[in-house]
Design a protein around this motif. Structure first.
Motif, PDB file in Angstrom:
ATOM      1  N   PRO A 130      30.989  32.156  34.361  1.00  0.00           N
ATOM      2  CA  PRO A 130      32.416  31.933  34.079  1.00  0.00           C
ATOM      3  C   PRO A 130      33.212  31.795  35.376  1.00  0.00           C
ATOM      4  O   PRO A 130      32.901  32.433  36.383  1.00  0.00           O
ATOM      5  CB  PRO A 130      32.838  33.190  33.317  1.00  0.00           C
ATOM      6  N   GLY A 149      37.242  31.431  36.993  1.00  0.00           N
ATOM      7  CA  GLY A 149      38.697  31.449  36.832  1.00  0.00           C
ATOM      8  C   GLY A 149      39.349  30.711  37.981  1.00  0.00           C
ATOM      9  O   GLY A 149      39.126  29.521  38.186  1.00  0.00           O
ATOM     10  N   GLY A 150      40.134  31.446  38.781  1.00  0.00           N
ATOM     11  CA  GLY A 150      40.824  30.827  39.925  1.00  0.00           C
ATOM     12  C   GLY A 150      39.989  30.842  41.190  1.00  0.00           C
ATOM     13  O   GLY A 150      40.421  30.369  42.233  1.00  0.00           O
ATOM     14  N   THR A 178      39.275  33.246  43.182  1.00  0.00           N
ATOM     15  CA  THR A 178      39.811  34.055  44.287  1.00  0.00           C
ATOM     16  C   THR A 178      39.081  35.398  44.413  1.00  0.00           C
ATOM     17  O   THR A 178      39.437  36.210  45.262  1.00  0.00           O
ATOM     18  CB  THR A 178      41.316  34.355  44.098  1.00  0.00           C
ATOM     19  N   GLY A 179      38.097  35.619  43.557  1.00  0.00           N
ATOM     20  CA  GLY A 179      37.362  36.891  43.580  1.00  0.00           C
ATOM     21  C   GLY A 179      36.727  37.114  44.950  1.00  0.00           C
ATOM     22  O   GLY A 179      36.333  36.157  45.622  1.00  0.00           O
ATOM     23  N   ARG A 221      43.504  33.524  37.798  1.00  0.00           N
ATOM     24  CA  ARG A 221      43.817  33.250  36.391  1.00  0.00           C
ATOM     25  C   ARG A 221      43.619  34.511  35.549  1.00  0.00           C
ATOM     26  O   ARG A 221      42.843  35.393  35.930  1.00  0.00           O
ATOM     27  CB  ARG A 221      42.933  32.105  35.879  1.00  0.00           C
ATOM     28  N   THR A 253      37.804  41.089  36.255  1.00  0.00           N
ATOM     29  CA  THR A 253      37.589  41.946  37.430  1.00  0.00           C
ATOM     30  C   THR A 253      38.413  43.235  37.342  1.00  0.00           C
ATOM     31  O   THR A 253      38.364  44.048  38.259  1.00  0.00           O
ATOM     32  CB  THR A 253      37.983  41.211  38.727  1.00  0.00           C
TER      33      THR A 253
HETATM   34  C1  LIG Z   1      44.336  36.867  49.301  1.00  0.00           C
HETATM   35  C2  LIG Z   1      43.676  37.662  48.211  1.00  0.00           C
HETATM   36  C3  LIG Z   1      44.221  38.891  47.864  1.00  0.00           C
HETATM   37  C4  LIG Z   1      43.641  39.647  46.832  1.00  0.00           C
HETATM   38  N1  LIG Z   1      44.195  40.845  46.526  1.00  0.00           N
HETATM   39  C5  LIG Z   1      43.665  41.567  45.533  1.00  0.00           C
HETATM   40  C6  LIG Z   1      44.233  42.829  45.183  1.00  0.00           C
HETATM   41  O1  LIG Z   1      45.204  43.289  45.773  1.00  0.00           O
HETATM   42  N2  LIG Z   1      43.676  43.504  44.153  1.00  0.00           N
HETATM   43  C7  LIG Z   1      42.594  43.020  43.470  1.00  0.00           C
HETATM   44  O2  LIG Z   1      42.120  43.671  42.535  1.00  0.00           O
HETATM   45  N3  LIG Z   1      42.017  41.844  43.791  1.00  0.00           N
HETATM   46  C8  LIG Z   1      42.530  41.122  44.800  1.00  0.00           C
HETATM   47  N4  LIG Z   1      41.953  39.927  45.141  1.00  0.00           N
HETATM   48  C9  LIG Z   1      40.742  39.484  44.426  1.00  0.00           C
HETATM   49  C10 LIG Z   1      40.993  38.489  43.292  1.00  0.00           C
HETATM   50  O3  LIG Z   1      42.245  37.894  43.369  1.00  0.00           O
HETATM   51  C11 LIG Z   1      40.847  39.156  41.947  1.00  0.00           C
HETATM   52  O4  LIG Z   1      39.528  39.600  41.811  1.00  0.00           O
HETATM   53  C12 LIG Z   1      41.171  38.245  40.758  1.00  0.00           C
HETATM   54  O5  LIG Z   1      41.236  39.086  39.649  1.00  0.00           O
HETATM   55  C13 LIG Z   1      40.163  37.142  40.479  1.00  0.00           C
HETATM   56  O6  LIG Z   1      40.711  36.215  39.543  1.00  0.00           O
HETATM   57  P1  LIG Z   1      40.165  34.721  39.485  1.00  0.00           P
HETATM   58  O7  LIG Z   1      40.819  34.041  38.341  1.00  0.00           O
HETATM   59  O8  LIG Z   1      40.307  34.060  40.795  1.00  0.00           O
HETATM   60  O9  LIG Z   1      38.638  34.969  39.125  1.00  0.00           O
HETATM   61  P2  LIG Z   1      37.314  34.304  39.723  1.00  0.00           P
HETATM   62  O10 LIG Z   1      37.208  34.560  41.176  1.00  0.00           O
HETATM   63  O11 LIG Z   1      37.215  32.910  39.286  1.00  0.00           O
HETATM   64  O12 LIG Z   1      36.230  35.173  38.956  1.00  0.00           O
HETATM   65  C14 LIG Z   1      36.081  36.541  39.201  1.00  0.00           C
HETATM   66  C15 LIG Z   1      35.011  37.122  38.261  1.00  0.00           C
HETATM   67  O13 LIG Z   1      35.465  37.059  36.911  1.00  0.00           O
HETATM   68  C16 LIG Z   1      34.590  36.240  36.114  1.00  0.00           C
HETATM   69  N5  LIG Z   1      35.447  35.478  35.216  1.00  0.00           N
HETATM   70  C17 LIG Z   1      36.453  34.635  35.541  1.00  0.00           C
HETATM   71  N6  LIG Z   1      37.072  34.204  34.436  1.00  0.00           N
HETATM   72  C18 LIG Z   1      36.434  34.760  33.385  1.00  0.00           C
HETATM   73  C19 LIG Z   1      36.601  34.707  31.969  1.00  0.00           C
HETATM   74  N7  LIG Z   1      37.566  33.979  31.410  1.00  0.00           N
HETATM   75  N8  LIG Z   1      35.761  35.416  31.186  1.00  0.00           N
HETATM   76  C20 LIG Z   1      34.774  36.168  31.733  1.00  0.00           C
HETATM   77  N9  LIG Z   1      34.569  36.253  33.053  1.00  0.00           N
HETATM   78  C21 LIG Z   1      35.398  35.571  33.872  1.00  0.00           C
HETATM   79  C22 LIG Z   1      33.814  35.395  37.113  1.00  0.00           C
HETATM   80  O14 LIG Z   1      32.538  35.028  36.607  1.00  0.00           O
HETATM   81  C23 LIG Z   1      33.697  36.353  38.281  1.00  0.00           C
HETATM   82  O15 LIG Z   1      32.651  37.250  38.052  1.00  0.00           O
HETATM   83  C24 LIG Z   1      42.500  39.153  46.163  1.00  0.00           C
HETATM   84  C25 LIG Z   1      41.971  37.918  46.506  1.00  0.00           C
HETATM   85  C26 LIG Z   1      42.545  37.178  47.518  1.00  0.00           C
HETATM   86  C27 LIG Z   1      41.949  35.834  47.837  1.00  0.00           C
END
Ligand SMILES: Cc1cc2nc3c(=O)[nH]c(=O)nc-3n(C[C@H](O)[C@H](O)[C@H](O)COP(=O)(O)OP(=O)(O)OC[C@H]3O[C@@H](n4cnc5c(N)ncnc54)[C@H](O)[C@@H]3O)c2cc1C
Length: 466
Positions: free
Chosen positions: A69, A71-72, A74-75, A142, A149
């Motif tokens: 899966p 999302g954005g 950014t993990g 997203r 996460t």
């Molecule tokens: C500059 C920066 C600052 C950040 N600060 C923080 C912070 O302060 N606190 C914090 O907790 N995190 C932080 N993060 C980490 C990140 O933003 C989080 O983990 C965020 O929740 C990930 O969301 P995403 O949509 O980018 O998920 P992704 O990176 O796309 O995916 C993350 C995980 O979720 C799974 N996933 C994604 N979408 C789904 C879905 N619909 N169903 C099931 N599984 C799914 C993916 O397989 C993966 O395992 C930061 C990241 C950056 C780049």
């Protein structure tokens, strides 16, 4: 019986534009935000609705094709990056971004998994409400990724982790069934609270397709202050005084070391308005009551009088507020420019933060005399980003083990908010007890017996394959 898998069959489900196979177009899906992890995939598939997600999962399940899966992206743990096999299908929720409804009386929002966090925040704000999940990646992350996460961020002290915002969830399970629990209820004790299984498990048990989120009233007043403190112990004394004086209004209590802000000055050109100090606290409070600023000023005067802080400043305008937060948010960028750093997103019981820092600093400097420690974080919730800048040839695994062992000794967690992904699988298995790992194995096998949901993330794949 295992069935054939074809890109054509996927296109029949999601349409021509819903499947990406071109290598250049696929590349951004196959590496993470920091470029730490790289993999290969058969394709990325972008469904438009929950029924399409379910049909894609059924197709993959029948052909035993693993799904990652997305999302954005950014993990920070490589959870959304496929492995090197080229066998996996990336399932991106980006075309499912609707805000389905917003209820101003019940203060809830039903939103699809692909909605960008900031878009959801803005929709809540337009309705005079607050979606209190705040992190620096909110312009790209997203909702599905945020919930998968169980993201934290700077507001956890007041509003809790992302999990605490979820009233209802819709998921597609590993066999392609749609399970909808999109209820708006604050009180719902009818049976197992199954949605918790899909929150924070990083896509290893199923796909989140939509959620009902609990919003909060938007405060009309906000006060932000920066304090210089002589030690981490005194920072906790400030926290105690702040909790007593303005506790329910406190959104954020961030701790930053002097060296962390020196890096910011050197690489980003931002300086604090205060004299140099060993530690700094950035705190934010909000309330709709007009007396908030007076209460914060009184609390700061008390803190200074008791010597818990040596200096302090309250932002006089939104511009100054942004400048103070910019200091905090620039630490990661400054650290990246300084050199190779090994990150530890750890938590310990709040009262043990100073003891942990003392012991860890000593142990790290003994083992790695050329290391420089860059500690900062959401101290109000016990979360420290204990990052260590080390020479390129230093043994990062030995450093991880050293720090994580001390975290465990202090009753802490090796991942406070960034999750396990593929980055910390081995460390999780080293640091968690056998009964806890066995329980995790049983849950995984019950919900994803073929091991097709984000294999190799959080749990080693051998858990499923034996
Ligand atoms: C500059 C920066 C600052 C950040 N600060 C923080 C912070 O302060 N606190 C914090 O907790 N995190 C932080 N993060 C980490 C990140 O933003 C989080 O983990 C965020 O929740 C990930 O969301 P995403 O949509 O980018 O998920 P992704 O990176 O796309 O995916 C993350 C995980 O979720 C799974 N996933 C994604 N979408 C789904 C879905 N619909 N169903 C099931 N599984 C799914 C993916 O397989 C993966 O395992 C930061 C990241 C950056 C780049």
């Amino acid at each position: 019986m295992m069935e054939d898998f074809s890109i054509e069959a996927l296109r029949c489900i999601v349409g021509e534009r819903g499947v990406i196979t071109d290598e250049a177009d696929l590349a951004p899906f196959c590496t993470d935000w920091r470029g730490m992890f790289k993999g290969r995939a058969r394709c990325a598939v972008l469904p438009r609705c929950t029924a399409e997600v379910a049909a894609v999962v059924r197709l993959c399940a029948a052909a035993r094709v693993p799904i990652v899966p997305h999302g954005g992206n950014t993990g920070l743990s490589g959870g959304a990056t496929p492995d090197a096999s080229g066998e996996q299908v990336i399932l991106s929720l980006s075309r499912m971004s609707a805000i389905r409804s917003l209820d101003v009386i019940g203060e809830t929002m039903e939103v699809e998994a692909g909605c960008i966090l900031q878009v959801a925040q803005e929709a809540a704000a337009d309705a005079g409400l607050l979606l209190p999940i705040t992190l620096a990646a909110e312009g790209s992350a997203r909702i599905g990724g945020i919930l998968s996460t169980n993201a934290g961020g700077t507001n956890v002290l007041r509003y809790g982790m992302a999990r605490g915002r979820v009233l209802g969830l819709e998921v597609v399970t590993a066999d392609g069934s749609i399970v909808s629990g999109l209820r708006q209820l604050r009180k719902d004790n009818a049976g197992y609270d199954w949605k918790q299984l899909f929150i924070g498990t990083e896509g290893t048990l199923g796909i989140i397709t939509a959620a009902v989120l609990q919003l909060a009233p938007k405060s009309r007043q906000r006060v932000t202050a920066l304090l210089a403190v002589p030690s981490a112990d005194e920072a906790l004394a400030v926290l105690r005084l702040a909790r007593q004086a303005i506790g329910e209004t406190l959104n954020a209590f961030e701790l930053m070391s002097g060296p962390a802000l020196e890096l910011v000055a050197r690489h980003v050109g931002l300086t604090t308005p205060l004299a140099p100090a060993p530690w700094y606290v950035l705190l934010e409070a909000s309330s709709s009551l007009p007396s908030l600023r007076d209460a914060v000023e009184e609390m700061l005067a008390d803190v200074l009088e008791r010597g818990a802080a040596s200096d302090g400043v309250i932002a006089e305008s939104e511009k100054q507020e942004r400048e103070l937060w910019h200091l905090r948010e620039s630490i990661t960028e400054a650290e990246a420019r300084e050199g190779r750093s090994i990150k530890h997103d750890v938590s310990v019981p709040i009262a043990l933060i100073p003891a942990f820092l003392r012991v860890a600093d000593e142990a790290v400097m003994n083992a790695f005399p050329l290391a420089r420690i860059n500690a900062f974080g959401h101290a109000g919730d016990g979360n420290i980003h204990y990052n260590v800048i080390i020479p390129p040839d230093a043994d990062s695994q030995a450093l991880n083990r050293l720090v994580h062992d001390l975290v465990v000794d202090h009753g802490g967690s090796i991942s406070a908010e960034h999750g396990i992904g593929q980055y910390r699988v081995d460390e999780l298995h080293r640091c968690r007890s056998a009964p806890e790992l066995e329980l995790a194995r049983r849950i995984k096998l019950a919900l994803d017996p073929a091991g097709l949901m984000n294999p190799g993330k959080v749990l080693p794949q051998t858990i499923v394959t034996g």
